[in-house]
Motif scaffolding. Structure first.
Motif, PDB file in Angstrom:
ATOM      1  N   ALA B 344       0.821  -1.210   0.000  1.00 29.64           N
ATOM      2  CA  ALA B 344       0.000   0.000   0.000  1.00 29.64           C
ATOM      3  C   ALA B 344       0.858   1.264   0.000  1.00 29.64           C
ATOM      4  N   GLU B 345       2.030   1.176   0.630  1.00 27.12           N
ATOM      5  CA  GLU B 345       2.897   2.358   0.737  1.00 27.12           C
ATOM      6  C   GLU B 345       4.022   2.364  -0.294  1.00 27.12           C
ATOM      7  N   THR B 346       4.030   1.356  -1.149  1.00 29.89           N
ATOM      8  CA  THR B 346       5.092   1.268  -2.145  1.00 29.89           C
ATOM      9  C   THR B 346       4.747   2.135  -3.351  1.00 29.89           C
ATOM     10  N   PRO B 347       5.676   2.988  -3.771  1.00 30.26           N
ATOM     11  CA  PRO B 347       5.373   3.842  -4.929  1.00 30.26           C
ATOM     12  C   PRO B 347       5.299   3.020  -6.224  1.00 30.26           C
ATOM     13  N   THR B 348       4.216   3.187  -6.958  1.00 30.50           N
ATOM     14  CA  THR B 348       4.074   2.535  -8.257  1.00 30.50           C
ATOM     15  C   THR B 348       3.460   3.549  -9.225  1.00 30.50           C
ATOM     16  N   GLN B 349       3.421   3.167 -10.490  1.00 28.66           N
ATOM     17  CA  GLN B 349       2.752   3.978 -11.513  1.00 28.66           C
ATOM     18  C   GLN B 349       1.649   3.136 -12.126  1.00 28.66           C
ATOM     19  N   TYR B 350       0.503   3.736 -12.427  1.00 30.78           N
ATOM     20  CA  TYR B 350      -0.606   2.989 -13.029  1.00 30.78           C
ATOM     21  C   TYR B 350      -0.889   3.487 -14.436  1.00 30.78           C
ATOM     22  N   HIS B 351      -1.342   2.537 -15.243  1.00 29.30           N
ATOM     23  CA  HIS B 351      -2.019   2.869 -16.481  1.00 29.30           C
ATOM     24  C   HIS B 351      -3.509   2.553 -16.267  1.00 29.30           C
ATOM     25  N   VAL B 352      -4.380   3.470 -16.622  1.00 31.32           N
ATOM     26  CA  VAL B 352      -5.823   3.251 -16.496  1.00 31.32           C
ATOM     27  C   VAL B 352      -6.504   3.654 -17.802  1.00 31.32           C
ATOM     28  N   SER B 353      -7.301   2.762 -18.376  1.00 34.25           N
ATOM     29  CA  SER B 353      -8.112   3.112 -19.553  1.00 34.25           C
ATOM     30  C   SER B 353      -9.581   3.111 -19.161  1.00 34.25           C
ATOM     31  N   LEU B 354     -10.288   4.143 -19.595  1.00 40.61           N
ATOM     32  CA  LEU B 354     -11.697   4.306 -19.230  1.00 40.61           C
ATOM     33  C   LEU B 354     -12.531   4.515 -20.481  1.00 40.61           C
ATOM     34  N   ASP B 355     -13.700   3.903 -20.510  1.00 34.88           N
ATOM     35  CA  ASP B 355     -14.714   4.319 -21.487  1.00 34.88           C
ATOM     36  C   ASP B 355     -15.546   5.404 -20.812  1.00 34.88           C
ATOM     37  N   VAL B 356     -15.654   6.535 -21.465  1.00 31.08           N
ATOM     38  CA  VAL B 356     -16.389   7.647 -20.844  1.00 31.08           C
ATOM     39  C   VAL B 356     -17.400   8.217 -21.822  1.00 31.08           C
ATOM     40  N   ALA B 357     -18.361   8.920 -21.268  1.00 31.77           N
ATOM     41  CA  ALA B 357     -19.264   9.718 -22.103  1.00 31.77           C
ATOM     42  C   ALA B 357     -18.486  10.952 -22.533  1.00 31.77           C
ATOM     43  N   ASP B 358     -18.493  11.240 -23.835  1.00 33.80           N
ATOM     44  CA  ASP B 358     -17.722  12.398 -24.322  1.00 33.80           C
ATOM     45  C   ASP B 358     -18.531  13.673 -24.168  1.00 33.80           C
ATOM     46  N   LYS B 359     -18.623  14.122 -22.913  1.00 32.09           N
ATOM     47  CA  LYS B 359     -19.352  15.350 -22.627  1.00 32.09           C
ATOM     48  C   LYS B 359     -18.359  16.348 -22.040  1.00 32.09           C
ATOM     49  N   PRO B 360     -18.635  17.623 -22.209  1.00 31.06           N
ATOM     50  CA  PRO B 360     -17.750  18.602 -21.572  1.00 31.06           C
ATOM     51  C   PRO B 360     -17.685  18.325 -20.072  1.00 31.06           C
ATOM     52  N   GLY B 361     -16.485  18.425 -19.505  1.00 34.13           N
ATOM     53  CA  GLY B 361     -16.349  18.269 -18.063  1.00 34.13           C
ATOM     54  C   GLY B 361     -15.972  16.890 -17.604  1.00 34.13           C
ATOM     55  N   VAL B 362     -16.030  15.881 -18.481  1.00 44.69           N
ATOM     56  CA  VAL B 362     -15.697  14.533 -18.018  1.00 44.69           C
ATOM     57  C   VAL B 362     -14.219  14.422 -17.652  1.00 44.69           C
TER      58      VAL B 362
END
Lengths: 429, 429
Positions: B344-362
């Motif tokens: 939990a305290e170990t530094p790591t880097q993440y890749h995250v891919s999301l499907d989102v609604a393409d609306k302003p503000g997302v």
């Protein structure tokens, strides 16, 4: 408990890195060795050139330093044959264990130094002499001690690797790439030791000695440098899916007369898919083939103060531990004592490019010349036609003398306008 | 001179290769050790399953064999915790030096076994336990003993590397690639130990113990296998110039509270330019970063009877030599005894891919969620638009718990239709 005392011979790039690491890692080294390690003295030629070093430690009398009763271990990072040889012999005869980074000395006089060390019951370690920080000699000597090593092929000189890498990247000729390397500090003002392959040949002798349990000196190593490599060679290599590297090759060759050891340093075309092809710039890498282990590769920084000092300190911890338990590590054995195979009888593969007149019968005549020397051709490619026709030939493996005789004969053929590129090929099946 | 006698425990793939090499290289081994090595006996479960082995050597009573007075050295290639542990303890207590290939046992009980060996004044060597034929433990323990190791990152499990390589090459999902590996014999009928990372975690524990002079057991290693890696993960990795590998990562982490050791095994995206990215199929490779030595890489065959036997025999020569000079080699030290850092305290880097609604503000809302967890974003890429919009995010380094909490929060966001891929990233600057 009394600390172990170290005499440091030489305080240039490597020596000062050793000194800094000894100080910075003092507590860790003590924990790993089981005793503190202290510097007893530092032998240098010009004490006034080392402002950062405590003056009380500096001396110009290296021989008196290595013979001092309170000195347990000697680290030699002077380089060159003399005075290093005299000093190491004096150290060994006075019962000190020795860590050296001196490839030239070990490659010339390793047998005598090891014999003296065995007689005196002291250690002689020199991991730093080959491929800088890369753990290589200990793996060859110890990890693979239960296996049969067939080949060791390495890129062990960073300067020539940098020059060849630049020739490949930019299409420059040797002279231009050397000038760039000199400007950037990758090549020395007198680049002979690197460029003509002396440095790599010394390392090859050390690697072959350990790999084959056979004494091999630098004089046993066939040596060709890279100054004759042309931009045309590099371009021809690319055309057959290869790149050009200066290789140190140590092989066990078996034939009906038994086994022998062939050791050579020369530029060669290797396939771009070979793991050594990707080793760029000043890095070193060594590829080992053993009967049971299969293919292994070791990769890392082959030079520089800190990486070399890392290897020196690894050895220093080992000899210090041995000192404390009162047992010297076993030196390399030369029990196999295999004959050294002359280059002329060593099997190699050649790439030859020829400008030829594109007339019927030329290819047949050229092929006949190879056959006449008992050299079998692997591939031929004919490019262009008319006056600009070229033949690009890669042979199968044959004795090097037969290959070079073939090339000499080709140069005399009337149908051959010019032999434009000749280079050995390694790693093509 | 009386030969040194070896008891062999186990005679499967590795054991029978050890037996064959002992016989084939008998003269060489004698020359290298300074004494002949003979097999005193071979403990197996079913003597009738070993038709090629002299029946007089076979026994089912392993404990009696290791305790026999005429046995000097014990080679254990049974694997697993019991009965191996009991047998090795019995061997050590009876004054035998031990060579083992048993990663599970060493990762669980290395400290107790080493303590027993130190007390009895015998050797306990196990080069073959990690990365098969690749000399790795000896370089970490000895060659780098004068340096500070920062990180060890390795591909140390051939089965998972084969499966992931096939997923990358063919676009197959995990299940399909596993089925292929099973058909070809690269995966065992019960692939849990490989696929779920247990094998790699045991090796990581051994590597971390040696690299950081700190006792680390398999239970200290954070572990995630590859069964949750999807074809989508592999495709997303390719889009950001990466490939997916199962990595064993051992790190020294420094912060204001001092140094600690983080050890973890999980799939990760690494740049295709990273030296480990090219390690294909059943090969293993380990990348080491040290303060002075810089970057080193060790590459070779990580499994198989012959390569593993090569490592066993290298150790056997070492312990036999030590036996003859009457000095056991120094075991690994745990003097640093650094705390184990929780994942939990170990530094790591993440890749995250999301499907989102393409609306302003997302994008703003998503970015706000990262910021809320104190996670800084390195790059965001938005693909497509309308209903099919995706966000591909790579974070900067942050505590693993903050990253996983961010992902959990993203899954709850109304603007996020689906989190399609989450994988850690290593080796991106």
């Amino acid at each position: 408990m009394k600390p172990l005392k170290v005499a440091l011979l030489g305080c240039g790039t490597v020596g000062s890195a050793v000194l800094r690491l000894l100080e910075e890692q003092s507590d860790d080294l003590a924990a790993r060795v089981g005793r503190r390690i202290e510097v007893a003295g530092i032998a240098v030629r010009r004490p006034d050139h080392h402002p950062g070093v405590p003056a009380a430690l500096l001396t110009t009398d290296a021989e008196a330093l290595v013979r001092r009763d309170d000195v347990d271990l000697v680290v030699e990072v002077i380089g060159g044959i003399e005075p290093a040889r005299t000093l190491l012999m004096a150290a060994i005869e006075s019962g000190k264990s020795v860590v050296s980074a001196n490839k030239a000395l070990l490659a010339e006089d390793g047998v005598a130094l090891h014999a003296a060390a065995a007689k005196a019951g002291v250690d002689l370690y020199y991991e730093a002499a080959v491929a800088g920080a890369i753990p290589l000699l200990r793996p060859l000597r110890e990890s693979l001690a239960g296996d049969q090593i067939r080949r060791v092929v390495g890129i062990v000189n960073g300067t020539t690797n940098y020059i060849l890498s630049r020739m490949v990247e930019t299409g420059a000729g040797f002279g231009e790439a050397l000038a760039e390397a000199t400007d950037l500090g990758y090549a020395e003002a007198d680049p002979t030791a690197d460029v003509d392959g002396f440095d790599a040949a010394a390392k090859a002798a050390i690697l072959a000695s350990l790999a084959f349990h056979t004494p091999v000196t630098a004089a046993d190593v066939y040596r060709e440098g890279i100054s004759a490599v042309t931009a045309t060679d590099v371009a021809r290599a690319a055309e057959i899916g290869c790149t050009v590297k200066l290789l140190a090759i140590c092989e066990r060759v078996s034939d009906e007369e038994g086994d022998s050891v062939a050791v050579r340093v020369h530029p060669a075309m290797i396939p771009t898919s070979h793991p050594l092809a990707a080793v760029g710039g000043a890095f070193n890498a060594v590829f080992v083939e053993a009967e049971a282990a299969g293919e292994l590769m070791f990769y890392g920084q082959g030079a520089g103060g800190e990486p070399t000092a890392s290897a020196v300190l690894g050895d220093l911890v080992a000899v210090a531990r041995n000192r404390l338990v009162g047992a010297a590590g076993q030196g390399p054995s030369g029990y196999a004592d295999l004959p050294i195979r002359p280059m002329a009888e060593t099997p190699t593969q050649y790439h030859v490019s020829l400008d030829v007149a594109d007339k019927p019968g030329v290819l047949a005549a050229v092929a006949q010349e190879f056959a006449h020397h008992d050299v079998s051709i692997s591939t031929v490619r004919q490019n262009g036609h008319g006056d600009a026709a070229t033949l690009v030939i890669v042979t199968h493996s044959a004795p090097d003398a037969a290959l070079s005789a073939t090339v000499a004969a080709l140069r005399e053929m009337s149908a051959v306008r010019e032999v434009t590129s000749v280079l050995r090929v390694e790693g093509l099946s």
